[in-house]
Write an enzyme that holds these catalytic residues in place. Structure first.
Site, PDB file in Angstrom:
ATOM      1  N   ASP A  42      11.786  15.733  31.773  1.00  0.00           N
ATOM      2  CA  ASP A  42      12.336  14.881  30.716  1.00  0.00           C
ATOM      3  C   ASP A  42      12.569  13.482  31.282  1.00  0.00           C
ATOM      4  OD1 ASP A  42      13.964  13.594  28.785  1.00  0.00           O
ATOM      5  OD2 ASP A  42      14.820  15.498  28.142  1.00  0.00           O
ATOM      6  N   SER A  45      18.914  16.009  21.788  1.00  0.00           N
ATOM      7  CA  SER A  45      19.079  14.674  22.361  1.00  0.00           C
ATOM      8  C   SER A  45      20.379  14.036  21.867  1.00  0.00           C
ATOM      9  CB  SER A  45      17.847  13.823  22.042  1.00  0.00           C
ATOM     10  OG  SER A  45      17.836  12.640  22.814  1.00  0.00           O
ATOM     11  N   HIS A  85      10.843  15.654  27.173  1.00  0.00           N
ATOM     12  CA  HIS A  85      11.951  15.429  26.245  1.00  0.00           C
ATOM     13  C   HIS A  85      11.694  16.038  24.865  1.00  0.00           C
ATOM     14  CE1 HIS A  85      15.662  13.589  25.015  1.00  0.00           C
ATOM     15  NE2 HIS A  85      15.074  12.968  24.004  1.00  0.00           N
TER      16      HIS A  85
END
Length: 249
Positions: free
Chosen positions: A198, A101, A228
């Site tokens: 996600d 991320s 995610h």
């Protein structure tokens, strides 16, 4: 075992370093926004690296996990500086950067600043420029005015009972560290992993990074239905495989 180093501007940075083979690149795990080095992906990779005899470094950025500082005082530039100091001070030779991320953005900033130390890169739901393309782009006019007036706003978090505090400094500093608004040379093997379910990092962001980067060997794996967290057993195995492939050069 958690150890500590003095990071940039005197920030006390927590890290965990596993020694290992010197004949292959080391692995550095870079976590996400408000995450820490004890998350599922970091713990899994640490166990995998230890079993394989690979060097492995993970850290908590300032204001995250066990590191000193308040989260709301930090910014992308601060956290990239923390990571750069850890790589420079705690590792030798080339490293494979594994960025989850926000950690994907941090990894790209490290690759830009110290390409001679990067052997390859694995992005897991990589989120470069997310402060601009996510937080700011999705804010309405009232929220933008509130941020400029009050210096911060709070957003509900899917991962904590406490809201995410988004500061004006985070947004403005993020603009100073964008990577998709200028050439992005990545002269090494890159593997990107992205779930189609996600809700935080759209597939379009992964496609934009794939299209934008100047890289001789860059591949994107889209995983149908993965969210995610990208942390179920199959996803963790995919991360292992991607890191191993990049380590082979």
């Amino acid at each position: 075992m958690t150890e500590f180093m003095d990071g940039p501007q005197g920030r006390r940075i927590a890290y965990d370093l596993i020694p290992g083979r010197e004949d292959v690149p080391g692995v550095v795990f870079l976590g996400g926004f408000r995450s820490d080095m004890r998350g599922t992906k970091a713990e899994h990779l640490a166990g995998w690296a230890r079993a394989q005899g690979y060097r492995f470094l993970r850290l908590d950025y300032s204001g995250h996990g066990e590191s000193a500082g308040r989260f709301e005082d930090g910014s992308i530039g601060d956290w990239a500086a923390d990571a750069m100091a850890a790589v420079s001070g705690l590792t030798t030779g080339p490293q494979v950067l594994v960025g989850s991320s926000m950690g994907g953005w941090i990894a790209l900033l490290l690759a830009r600043a110290m390409p001679e130390r990067v052997a390859g890169l694995v992005g897991i739901a990589a989120a470069p420029d997310f402060t601009e393309n996510g937080f700011w782009a999705n804010a309405d006019e009232a929220q933008r005015e509130a941020l400029l007036r009050d210096g911060q706003w709070q957003l509900p978090s899917d991962y904590s009972d406490e809201p995410d505090v988004i500061t004006r400094r985070l947004i403005e500093d993020g603009r100073d560290h964008l990577v998709l608004d200028r050439p992005l040379p990545l002269p090494f093997k890159v593997r990107l992993l992205q779930g189609t379910a996600d809700a935080e990092v759209p597939v379009e962001w992964a496609l934009r990074l794939l299209d934008h980067a100047d890289c001789p060997d860059m591949r994107l794996l889209l995983v149908k239905g993965a969210d995610h967290r990208f942390s179920d057993p199959d996803c963790l195995t995919m991360i292992e495989d991607a890191v191993a492939e990049v380590m082979r050069g």
